[in-house]
Motif scaffolding. Structure first.
Motif, mmCIF file in Angstrom:
data_model
loop_
_atom_site.group_PDB
_atom_site.id
_atom_site.type_symbol
_atom_site.label_atom_id
_atom_site.label_comp_id
_atom_site.label_asym_id
_atom_site.label_seq_id
_atom_site.Cartn_x
_atom_site.Cartn_y
_atom_site.Cartn_z
ATOM 1 N N UNK A 242 0.606 -1.149 0.072
ATOM 2 C CA UNK A 242 0.003 -0.166 -0.128
ATOM 3 C C UNK A 242 0.873 1.069 -0.247
ATOM 4 N N UNK A 243 1.823 1.160 0.691
ATOM 5 C CA UNK A 243 2.788 2.323 0.638
ATOM 6 C C UNK A 243 3.733 2.489 -0.811
ATOM 7 N N UNK A 244 3.695 1.497 -1.362
ATOM 8 C CA UNK A 244 4.451 1.745 -2.670
ATOM 9 C C UNK A 244 5.668 0.720 -2.749
ATOM 10 N N UNK A 245 6.147 0.282 -3.987
ATOM 11 C CA UNK A 245 7.058 -0.547 -4.230
ATOM 12 C C UNK A 245 8.156 0.128 -4.553
ATOM 13 N N UNK A 246 9.483 -0.385 -4.310
ATOM 14 C CA UNK A 246 10.902 0.027 -4.827
ATOM 15 C C UNK A 246 10.835 -0.178 -6.229
ATOM 16 N N UNK A 247 11.688 0.638 -6.963
ATOM 17 C CA UNK A 247 11.718 0.455 -8.500
ATOM 18 C C UNK A 247 12.468 -0.958 -8.872
ATOM 19 N N UNK A 248 13.323 -1.181 -8.189
ATOM 20 C CA UNK A 248 14.033 -2.671 -8.540
ATOM 21 C C UNK A 248 13.159 -3.839 -8.375
ATOM 22 N N UNK A 249 12.226 -3.696 -7.100
ATOM 23 C CA UNK A 249 11.763 -4.902 -6.700
ATOM 24 C C UNK A 249 10.309 -4.846 -7.431
ATOM 25 N N UNK A 250 9.834 -3.950 -7.998
ATOM 26 C CA UNK A 250 8.448 -3.687 -8.343
ATOM 27 C C UNK A 250 7.917 -4.746 -9.389
ATOM 28 N N UNK A 251 8.865 -5.137 -10.543
ATOM 29 C CA UNK A 251 8.414 -6.211 -11.438
ATOM 30 C C UNK A 251 8.143 -7.453 -10.905
ATOM 31 N N UNK A 252 9.215 -7.866 -9.866
ATOM 32 C CA UNK A 252 9.116 -9.010 -8.973
ATOM 33 C C UNK A 252 8.011 -9.279 -8.269
ATOM 34 N N UNK A 253 7.782 -8.096 -7.606
ATOM 35 C CA UNK A 253 6.359 -8.288 -6.748
ATOM 36 C C UNK A 253 4.939 -8.463 -7.624
ATOM 37 N N UNK A 254 5.039 -7.632 -8.538
ATOM 38 C CA UNK A 254 4.063 -7.871 -9.409
ATOM 39 C C UNK A 254 3.791 -9.199 -9.927
ATOM 40 N N UNK A 255 4.769 -9.761 -10.552
ATOM 41 C CA UNK A 255 4.524 -11.242 -10.929
ATOM 42 C C UNK A 255 4.356 -12.174 -9.618
ATOM 43 N N UNK A 256 5.099 -11.884 -8.495
ATOM 44 C CA UNK A 256 4.583 -12.675 -7.209
ATOM 45 C C UNK A 256 3.350 -12.817 -6.962
ATOM 46 N N UNK A 257 2.628 -11.126 -6.859
ATOM 47 C CA UNK A 257 1.390 -11.182 -6.392
ATOM 48 C C UNK A 257 0.284 -11.654 -7.370
ATOM 49 N N UNK A 258 0.590 -11.926 -8.616
ATOM 50 C CA UNK A 258 -0.517 -12.227 -9.673
ATOM 51 C C UNK A 258 -0.098 -13.710 -9.808
ATOM 52 N N UNK A 259 0.892 -14.270 -9.466
ATOM 53 C CA UNK A 259 1.052 -15.909 -9.659
ATOM 54 C C UNK A 259 1.912 -15.913 -10.976
ATOM 55 N N UNK A 260 2.399 -15.095 -11.791
ATOM 56 C CA UNK A 260 2.829 -15.449 -12.888
ATOM 57 C C UNK A 260 4.217 -15.682 -12.853
ATOM 58 N N UNK A 261 4.951 -15.734 -11.672
ATOM 59 C CA UNK A 261 6.193 -16.218 -11.513
ATOM 60 C C UNK A 261 6.219 -17.687 -11.486
ATOM 61 N N UNK A 262 5.151 -18.373 -11.225
ATOM 62 C CA UNK A 262 5.044 -19.834 -11.270
ATOM 63 C C UNK A 262 5.028 -20.412 -12.435
ATOM 64 N N UNK A 263 4.313 -19.794 -13.418
ATOM 65 C CA UNK A 263 4.209 -19.831 -14.653
ATOM 66 C C UNK A 263 5.553 -19.766 -15.649
#
Length: 920
Positions: A242-263
């Motif tokens: 909710x407070x916002x993601x850091x630039x370097x971690x944002x892409x990884x947290x996006x794919x972790x949140x939606x589950x595309x990292x497993x695919x």
């Protein structure tokens, strides 16, 4: 008790939020995958109640495994643990919103069963990212043993993916971050590849965005709770999002949140393989992609540079090859362009796949049914939560969906400044599409006072535009210093509209689904019909029915209408014709070979050269040919079916095939399932004759009494018609070979030398009669052969055309009066005309009247007068009553023969005396 159960069952069926019967209900496994954002196709192997504790095993002060004496010091969470083929998932009973552990089984480094003197069943799991998970099972011991055995079996099956684990972990910035700061056993020297922000800078000022502080907070969280393929989600995770993601971690947290990292992990080479396999190929989707590439986030420098454009092109192109049903849809370029700022190409590709397939299905499709459905949900929520705004919009006919559609399609990327749109995406990837609804409702509420002053759509758009440009502005607040409009938006969206849960969202979607789908189908139908070429022989209702049948066949074969693959193969075409025409019935296995033979010819004749199947345009043009009104053109169209080479000739085999197909096509009339116009007129003539006879033997009434029902001698009428159609095919074959043209020129057809054997020589000299001599029919000769037979001429004029039911839905399978004897005595008015003609011609002489009724009339399509052949009194096609009251007393119909009882549909209008009274 049974009555109560029935009432409960009926009440549950009447729930307005229940899914429609035609809609596929999700299975337990599909709901499981959707809830935990894991790969589709996972099935629950086992589940058990348990308590779970998590520790960071990288702490050197911890023993290798928890001792029994230390169990009391662990913080156990109560919940339920689920096992699937590739995942172990724990859900907290008391914190279902955030308490969740997701562990991919390939991350398990060590599995131990812990000894216990308290009859507890405990397992200890050590993972590659330094987590030690202790599971204390609750339940029957045999079930706990079984769960442990199933876990061991699944771990064994996942050993094959272990070699891919370390290379995959090296692509994640979280592993590099912890390794660089001495918090991981992995030794990663160089940072992994990332998004375009590493080259062209990330949007916003990193100092104002507190990027360094956010990165440190995430570092603390990841080393305690795991990361990527094994992570524990708790309330801290939600707060950090909710407070916002850091630039370097944002892409990884996006794919972790939606589950595309497993695919991405399970299909690590798919992206590069797709690009390599389809390199150099072209498609409609690729052409559309090229048009939109330079219109993707033009305010970001990377998309004015070949590096950014090429990355975007590759991701969109690869997905168009992966999912050709969608291919490419507008606004996909904007979303992918935003993801590529923080993600690598592989990450963006799998994130896009997750978006289109699971998170917001239907948003990026040819019909956009998903986003249109959410627009209806949005309008319904505005009506419920902001009734004053809803009334104002209705009063001034303001279409809110016109304004809000771009918000949903572009995930607010085209409306807000990018730094704020990315904050919305942070929450969206975690909570799903309900996030878009909450933000949209908050936007409407915050601007409520200004919107109440608007009287049209343009003014509303201006209000929203000013608001999005002012998100940086500070507003006075007694609780928060330097509070911005964007912070106000987040508070209103996720605090005041927090009651919009996933269950509420699903309920509103289900409630509005039918209306949206109906509207889309209506729009698609109009658009598709508008594209069709002119078909003068088909009415609008005919084209509408053709489209409905076409769509029905495609839907039954799971083909999306309007997609690149929405063409009929031969099997679909056979289903399309079944029930539409009287001479095709796929349930009848006796003549299935004949049906297939003719349908194949029709299929090839209608199909375009460049198509592998039939499009809607092919179907419409083909049906227009079958419904041709002009006799000569109708014959020409039939001839084209057999002139496969377009030479204007049909050879000997083609002639034989035409005769066989005529036998097949005339089956409904030859077997007596249908009566043609000649038979109908003969029946009407016979009824008129009986009416005249009755009037001359005592009935002096001025009113012509038409019987409401009649009994037919089935066998006689069917026999006469059958003989005519058998003669049609035999006469055709005889005349076709009689008038067929020889392939050789200047050949004497007949030798008249008077010598013995001259007849045999004449046959040999006549190429048409010699089986070994090649002959052919051209179109003029074919027309001559057809017009030489009265029944044949009628068949091509009207009979064949009337066997195609484009004006109604034909239901096959029942053999009632309407199916078997369509149009028999369909018009009582024609019978009255025939009676008046007979009585006016000669009402003084019964013998001459009989003579007139026994003459065989010649058929004329413009003449309604036709009298049947009746050479003797025994050949009576109407069953006579013993009391001679054949018109008013109906003879009982035997069981099985009720198909021959025909009601008169159009009785004579009693108000029109001139049409029913004969003036003597």
């Amino acid at each position: 008790m049974s009555l109560l159960n029935n009432l409960i069952s009926k009440a549950s069926q009447l729930s307005i939020f229940d899914k429609q019967p035609t809609e596929k209900r999700l299975s337990k496994d599909e709901l499981f995958c959707n809830e935990y954002h894991i790969s589709q196709g996972e099935t629950i192997v086992d589940e058990c109640a348990a308590e779970l504790a998590i520790e960071n095993s990288f702490n050197k002060n911890l023993p290798e495994a928890p001792l029994e004496s230390n169990l009391s010091q662990l913080r156990f969470l109560s919940g339920k643990v689920y096992l699937s083929e590739h995942f172990l998932i724990f859900r907290d009973t008391y914190d279902r919103q955030s308490g969740c552990l997701k562990l991919h089984l390939s991350m398990v480094k060590q599995l131990k069963r812990l000894p216990s003197r308290n009859y507890l069943f405990l397992l200890s799991i050590l993972t590659y990212n330094d987590l030690r998970i202790t599971i204390q099972f609750v339940g029957i011991r045999s079930h706990c043993e079984q769960f442990s055995y199933n876990l061991k079996t699944c771990l064994t099956k996942n050993l094959k993916t272990t070699p891919e684990l370390v290379p995959f972990l090296e692509t994640l910035y979280s592993e590099f971050l912890l390794s660089k700061n001495g918090s991981s056993r992995m030794d990663i020297v160089t940072p992994p590849p990332g998004g375009l922000g590493l080259i062209f800078k990330f949007p916003g000022d990193p100092v104002k965005l507190q990027n360094r502080i956010k990165t440190k907070a995430w570092w603390n969280y990841l080393k305690r709770n795991g990361r990527n393929l094994c992570i524990n989600f708790d309330k801290s995770f939600l707060r950090l999002i909710n407070v916002g993601l850091p630039n370097r971690l944002r892409g990884e947290i996006w794919e972790l949140s939606c589950g595309s990292i497993y695919d991405r992990y399970m299909n690590s080479h798919e992206y590069t393989d797709l690009l390599a396999k389809n390199q150099g190929k072209s498609s409609i989707a690729i052409d559309e992609i090229e048009k939109d590439l330079y219109r993707s986030l033009p305010e970001y420098n990377a998309y004015q540079n070949p590096e950014g454009i090429n990355r975007l092109r590759r991701v969109l192109t690869a997905y168009s090859w992966k999912n050709p049903e969608i291919g490419y849809c507008q606004a996909m370029n904007i979303v992918v362009a935003a993801m590529l700022i923080y993600m690598s190409e592989d990450q963006a590709y799998w994130c896009l796949d997750k978006l289109c397939g699971q998170i917001i299905p239907g948003y990026y499709s040819k019909t956009m049914y998903g986003v249109l459905l959410d627009q209806k949900v949005f309008e319904s929520l505005v009506e419920k939560t902001l009734p004053m705004m809803h009334q104002h919009f209705n009063k001034h006919d303001i279409q809110l969906s016109i304004v809000s559609l771009p918000w949903f399609m572009s995930l607010f990327l085209n409306t807000m400044p990018l730094i704020y749109a990315f904050r919305i995406m942070d929450i969206f990837f975690l909570n799903g599409p309900k996030t878009l609804l909450q933000v949209a409702l908050a936007v409407v509420k915050i601007n409520g006072e200004k919107l109440l002053e608007c009287e049209d759509d343009g003014e509303c758009i201006a209000v929203f535009k000013d608001f999005f440009h002012s998100l940086d502005d500070h507003i006075p607040d007694i609780h928060y210093k330097n509070k911005t409009r964007f912070q106000e938006l987040l508070v209103v969206a996720f605090r005041e509209f927090s009651h919009i849960s996933d269950e509420t969202f699903v309920q509103y979607r289900t409630k509005n689904r039918n209306e949206v789908i109906s509207g889309i189908e209506s729009y698609l139908k109009k658009a598709q019909l508008r594209k069709l070429p002119k078909t003068p022989n088909l009415k609008e209702e005919h084209l509408s029915n053709v489209y409905d049948r076409y769509v029905s066949v495609l839907n039954n074969n799971y083909v999306e209408v309007g997609s690149d693959s929405s063409v009929m193969n031969f099997k679909m075409f056979a289903k399309f014709m079944d029930g539409l025409v009287d001479w095709i019935n796929l349930e009848e296995k006796e003549n299935i070979a004949q049906q297939k033979s003719f349908l194949i010819k029709l299929f090839k004749n209608w199909r375009s050269d460049e198509e592998t199947g039939l499009t809607l345009e092919n179907i419409a043009v083909g049906m227009n040919k079958l419904m041709e009104h002009d006799l000569m053109t109708s014959i020409s169209n039939f001839f084209e079916i057999y002139d496969v080479n377009g030479t204007g000739k049909v050879d000997r085999d083609g002639i034989l095939q035409i005769s066989e197909d005529l036998i097949f096509l005339t089956t409904p009339w030859r077997d007596g399932y249908l009566f043609d116009e000649i038979t109908n007129k003969a029946i009407e003539s016979k009824i008129a004759e009986k009416i005249v006879e009755k009037r001359k033997f005592g009935d002096s009434s001025d009113e012509i009494s038409i019987p409401s029902e009649m009994n037919f001698d089935k066998e006689k009428w069917v026999h006469e018609q059958s003989q005519r159609y058998l003669s049609l095919t035999s006469n055709f074959l005889h005349r076709a070979f009689e008038y067929a043209l020889p392939e050789e020129e200047n050949v004497d057809l007949i030798e008249l030398d008077g010598n013995e054997g001259s007849e045999k020589k004449s046959v040999i000299a006549n190429p048409a009669l010699n089986p070994s001599a090649p002959v052919y029919l051209n179109l003029p000769t074919f027309r001559m052969v057809v017009l030489a037979d009265e029944t044949s001429e009628l068949f091509f004029t009207r009979t064949f055309k009337h066997s195609i039911h484009l004006d109604q839905k034909v239901e096959k399978g029942s053999t009632n009066v309407r199916d078997l004897f369509n149009n028999i005595l369909a018009d009582g008015r024609r019978v009255a005309v025939e009676v008046r003609r007979r009585m006016n011609s000669d009402h003084t002489s019964r013998s001459s009247e009989k003579s007139q009724g026994s003459n065989t009339g010649a058929y004329n399509e413009d003449d309604d007068d036709f009298t049947a052949n009746d050479n003797n009194e025994d050949n009576d096609y109407l069953l006579n009553n013993a009391e001679a009251n054949v018109l008013n007393d109906s003879i009982p119909v035997e069981k099985g023969d009720k198909a021959f009882l025909q009601h008169i549909d159009h009785q004579i209008d009693s108000t029109k005396e001139e049409e029913k009274v004969i003036d003597f």
